[in-house]
Design a protein around this motif. Structure first.
Motif, PDB file in Angstrom:
ATOM      1  N   GLY A  72       0.817  -1.198   0.000  1.00 51.54           N
ATOM      2  CA  GLY A  72       0.000   0.000   0.000  1.00 51.54           C
ATOM      3  C   GLY A  72       0.858   1.258   0.000  1.00 51.54           C
ATOM      4  N   THR A  73       0.321   2.330  -0.557  1.00 53.24           N
ATOM      5  CA  THR A  73       1.034   3.607  -0.630  1.00 53.24           C
ATOM      6  C   THR A  73       0.214   4.670   0.080  1.00 53.24           C
ATOM      7  N   VAL A  74       0.847   5.385   1.011  1.00 47.19           N
ATOM      8  CA  VAL A  74       0.165   6.444   1.758  1.00 47.19           C
ATOM      9  C   VAL A  74       0.029   7.675   0.867  1.00 47.19           C
ATOM     10  N   ILE A 123      -1.671  15.959   1.716  1.00 49.80           N
ATOM     11  CA  ILE A 123      -1.490  15.082   0.558  1.00 49.80           C
ATOM     12  C   ILE A 123      -0.003  14.849   0.322  1.00 49.80           C
ATOM     13  N   MET A 124       0.369  13.592   0.114  1.00 48.23           N
ATOM     14  CA  MET A 124       1.755  13.223  -0.179  1.00 48.23           C
ATOM     15  C   MET A 124       1.952  13.270  -1.699  1.00 48.23           C
ATOM     16  N   GLU A 125       2.402  14.435  -2.193  1.00 51.64           N
ATOM     17  CA  GLU A 125       2.482  14.651  -3.640  1.00 51.64           C
ATOM     18  C   GLU A 125       3.439  13.672  -4.329  1.00 51.64           C
ATOM     19  N   ASP A 126       4.557  13.373  -3.688  1.00 57.85           N
ATOM     20  CA  ASP A 126       5.531  12.458  -4.301  1.00 57.85           C
ATOM     21  C   ASP A 126       4.938  11.069  -4.494  1.00 57.85           C
ATOM     22  N   ASN A 127       4.150  10.626  -3.518  1.00 61.95           N
ATOM     23  CA  ASN A 127       3.521   9.312  -3.637  1.00 61.95           C
ATOM     24  C   ASN A 127       2.438   9.306  -4.715  1.00 61.95           C
ATOM     25  N   LEU A 128       1.758  10.435  -4.883  1.00 59.02           N
ATOM     26  CA  LEU A 128       0.776  10.543  -5.954  1.00 59.02           C
ATOM     27  C   LEU A 128       1.440  10.357  -7.313  1.00 59.02           C
ATOM     28  N   LYS A 129       2.592  11.043  -7.512  1.00 58.12           N
ATOM     29  CA  LYS A 129       3.310  10.928  -8.782  1.00 58.12           C
ATOM     30  C   LYS A 129       3.829   9.504  -8.986  1.00 58.12           C
ATOM     31  N   LYS A 130       4.295   8.902  -7.898  1.00 59.28           N
ATOM     32  CA  LYS A 130       4.840   7.546  -7.984  1.00 59.28           C
ATOM     33  C   LYS A 130       3.775   6.562  -8.467  1.00 59.28           C
ATOM     34  N   GLU A 131       2.553   6.726  -7.989  1.00 52.24           N
ATOM     35  CA  GLU A 131       1.458   5.823  -8.355  1.00 52.24           C
ATOM     36  C   GLU A 131       0.689   6.307  -9.584  1.00 52.24           C
ATOM     37  N   GLN A 132       1.148   7.414 -10.188  1.00 55.16           N
ATOM     38  CA  GLN A 132       0.464   8.002 -11.349  1.00 55.16           C
ATOM     39  C   GLN A 132      -1.024   8.229 -11.038  1.00 55.16           C
ATOM     40  N   PHE A 133      -1.234   8.814  -9.859  1.00 54.02           N
ATOM     41  CA  PHE A 133      -2.577   9.071  -9.345  1.00 54.02           C
ATOM     42  C   PHE A 133      -2.800  10.565  -9.370  1.00 54.02           C
ATOM     43  N   THR A 134      -3.762  11.025 -10.175  1.00 51.44           N
ATOM     44  CA  THR A 134      -4.011  12.454 -10.285  1.00 51.44           C
ATOM     45  C   THR A 134      -4.812  12.961  -9.097  1.00 51.44           C
ATOM     46  N   LYS A 194     -15.806   7.525  -0.255  1.00 51.54           N
ATOM     47  CA  LYS A 194     -15.677   7.163   1.169  1.00 51.54           C
ATOM     48  C   LYS A 194     -16.314   8.221   2.072  1.00 51.54           C
ATOM     49  N   ASN A 195     -17.159   9.086   1.478  1.00 55.26           N
ATOM     50  CA  ASN A 195     -17.827  10.160   2.230  1.00 55.26           C
ATOM     51  C   ASN A 195     -16.832  11.116   2.893  1.00 55.26           C
ATOM     52  N   ALA A 196     -15.705  11.327   2.219  1.00 54.76           N
ATOM     53  CA  ALA A 196     -14.708  12.295   2.687  1.00 54.76           C
ATOM     54  C   ALA A 196     -14.586  13.373   1.615  1.00 54.76           C
ATOM     55  N   PHE A 197     -15.227  14.518   1.833  1.00 52.28           N
ATOM     56  CA  PHE A 197     -15.264  15.577   0.829  1.00 52.28           C
ATOM     57  C   PHE A 197     -14.207  16.644   1.090  1.00 52.28           C
ATOM     58  N   ASN A 198     -13.602  16.604   2.252  1.00 47.12           N
ATOM     59  CA  ASN A 198     -12.580  17.588   2.606  1.00 47.12           C
ATOM     60  C   ASN A 198     -11.296  16.842   2.977  1.00 47.12           C
ATOM     61  N   VAL A 199     -10.220  17.144   2.257  1.00 47.35           N
ATOM     62  CA  VAL A 199      -8.948  16.454   2.513  1.00 47.35           C
ATOM     63  C   VAL A 199      -8.483  16.681   3.942  1.00 47.35           C
ATOM     64  N   ALA A 200      -8.760  17.860   4.489  1.00 44.92           N
ATOM     65  CA  ALA A 200      -8.324  18.187   5.848  1.00 44.92           C
ATOM     66  C   ALA A 200      -9.001  17.309   6.893  1.00 44.92           C
ATOM     67  N   ASP A 201     -10.119  16.662   6.538  1.00 43.54           N
ATOM     68  CA  ASP A 201     -10.828  15.793   7.483  1.00 43.54           C
ATOM     69  C   ASP A 201     -10.223  14.393   7.547  1.00 43.54           C
ATOM     70  N   VAL A 202      -9.265  14.105   6.659  1.00 41.70           N
ATOM     71  CA  VAL A 202      -8.711  12.751   6.547  1.00 41.70           C
ATOM     72  C   VAL A 202      -7.458  12.619   7.401  1.00 41.70           C
ATOM     73  N   GLU A 203      -7.466  11.645   8.284  1.00 39.86           N
ATOM     74  CA  GLU A 203      -6.295  11.355   9.109  1.00 39.86           C
ATOM     75  C   GLU A 203      -5.265  10.564   8.319  1.00 39.86           C
ATOM     76  N   PHE A 204      -5.769   9.602   7.541  1.00 39.82           N
ATOM     77  CA  PHE A 204      -4.870   8.664   6.861  1.00 39.82           C
ATOM     78  C   PHE A 204      -5.599   8.099   5.652  1.00 39.82           C
ATOM     79  N   ALA A 205      -4.920   8.046   4.509  1.00 42.35           N
ATOM     80  CA  ALA A 205      -5.495   7.440   3.309  1.00 42.35           C
ATOM     81  C   ALA A 205      -4.420   6.610   2.621  1.00 42.35           C
ATOM     82  N   VAL A 206      -4.741   5.341   2.355  1.00 37.77           N
ATOM     83  CA  VAL A 206      -3.776   4.410   1.763  1.00 37.77           C
ATOM     84  C   VAL A 206      -4.343   3.850   0.471  1.00 37.77           C
ATOM     85  N   LEU A 207      -3.528   3.890  -0.590  1.00 41.09           N
ATOM     86  CA  LEU A 207      -3.896   3.267  -1.851  1.00 41.09           C
ATOM     87  C   LEU A 207      -3.393   1.831  -1.829  1.00 41.09           C
TER      88      LEU A 207
END
Length: 285
Positions: free
Chosen positions: A94-96, A103-114, A125-138
């Motif tokens: 998994g990638t954080v 947001i972990m921008e480097d990990n986004l680029k690594k996974e080619q995730f826009t 996942k009913n999360a509309f605000n990034v600031a409300d997220v404690e942890f998100a793993v792909l």
């Protein structure tokens, strides 16, 4: 042998072979497949299709390819079960993508995730605000798992210090208008009880498409005719109402009597009934 007969026989043979290959590979859903599993299934499907229609190719070659491929895949799966290095190599890790609301921008680029893809997955996942997220793993399967911050999570009964008993899975006791005796016996009930409950609902057995009994012993039914409205079971609500009435009566008796000992007795028992009500209310409501 006619060509079309040979193609039918080859197709049936490949179908049977792929069926057993799928059984060996386990019960993973499409969304749970790793890259290795995905490539394996595409390859097996391609080989089976070629061997089914190419009558010039010896049938044994296709069988050999599938057997060897499935055997190697199964061997890798066994090794992966006991070796984390191999498991990480085959299934991936998994990638954080979000940590502490950032947001972990480097990990986004690594996974080619826009960013648009990330926001879309968060909304599912009913999360509309990034600031409300404690942890998100792909995850390696492409699914995004999200943990909201504590103050953004839904309130649970545990948060309210409300204790509820553990629930067991509902037992299907009627299917297609027929009684299933084994599930009934599992929960300590019998067909006579079932027919009595059906009579209370005003429903005939042959009209029931599906009937289930929950962990509280409550029967719910789904009828063939969706236009017929089945009355909701009221036994539990009536029990709760009776308990509340009993508690109210005890408090009333305590107010009406002038004997101090009797007043204390009624008041004490009213509190006991109130404690019972608070414990069973989440179940009976």
């Amino acid at each position: 042998m006619s060509v079309w007969i040979e193609i039918i026989l080859r197709t049936l043979g490949m179908l049977v072979l792929l069926f057993f290959a799928a059984k060996i590979s386990g019960k993973k859903q499409v969304a749970q497949l790793s890259y290795f599993d995905y490539v394996t299934r595409i390859t097996l499907g391609g080989v089976a299709a070629i061997m089914a229609v190419d009558v010039d190719m010896p049938y044994f070659y296709g069988v050999l390819v599938i057997v060897v491929w499935v055997g190697v895949t199964y061997l890798f799966d066994l090794i992966a079960l006991k070796n984390k290095v191999v498991r990480d190599f085959i299934d991936g890790k998994g990638t954080v993508l979000i940590k502490d609301g950032k947001i972990m921008e480097d990990n986004l680029k690594k996974e080619q995730f826009t960013t648009d893809m990330l926001l879309k997955q968060l909304r599912t996942k009913n999360a509309f605000n990034v600031a409300d997220v404690e942890f998100a793993v792909l995850e390696p399967t492409g699914e995004l798992n999200v943990l909201l911050k504590p103050d953004r999570r839904p309130i649970t009964l545990k948060d309210l210090n409300v204790k509820v008993p553990d629930e067991s899975e509902p037992q299907t006791v009627i299917m297609d208008g027929k009684i299933f005796h084994e599930p009934l016996a599992t929960i300590g009930l019998n067909p006579a009880w079932l027919r009595t409950e059906l009579d209370k609902l005003g429903v005939a057995l042959e009209n029931v498409f599906l009937g289930q009994v929950d962990s509280n012993g409550q029967l719910t039914v789904d009828l063939y005719d969706d236009k017929i409205q089945v009355p909701e079971p009221v036994e539990m609500q009536l029990l709760l109402s009776s308990l509340k009435k009993c508690q109210a009566d005890l408090e009333l008796f305590a107010l009406e009597t002038e004997d101090e000992k009797v007043k204390q007795m009624f008041g004490k028992n009213a509190k006991k009934v109130d404690e019972v009500i608070r414990k069973v209310a989440p179940i009976l409501q």
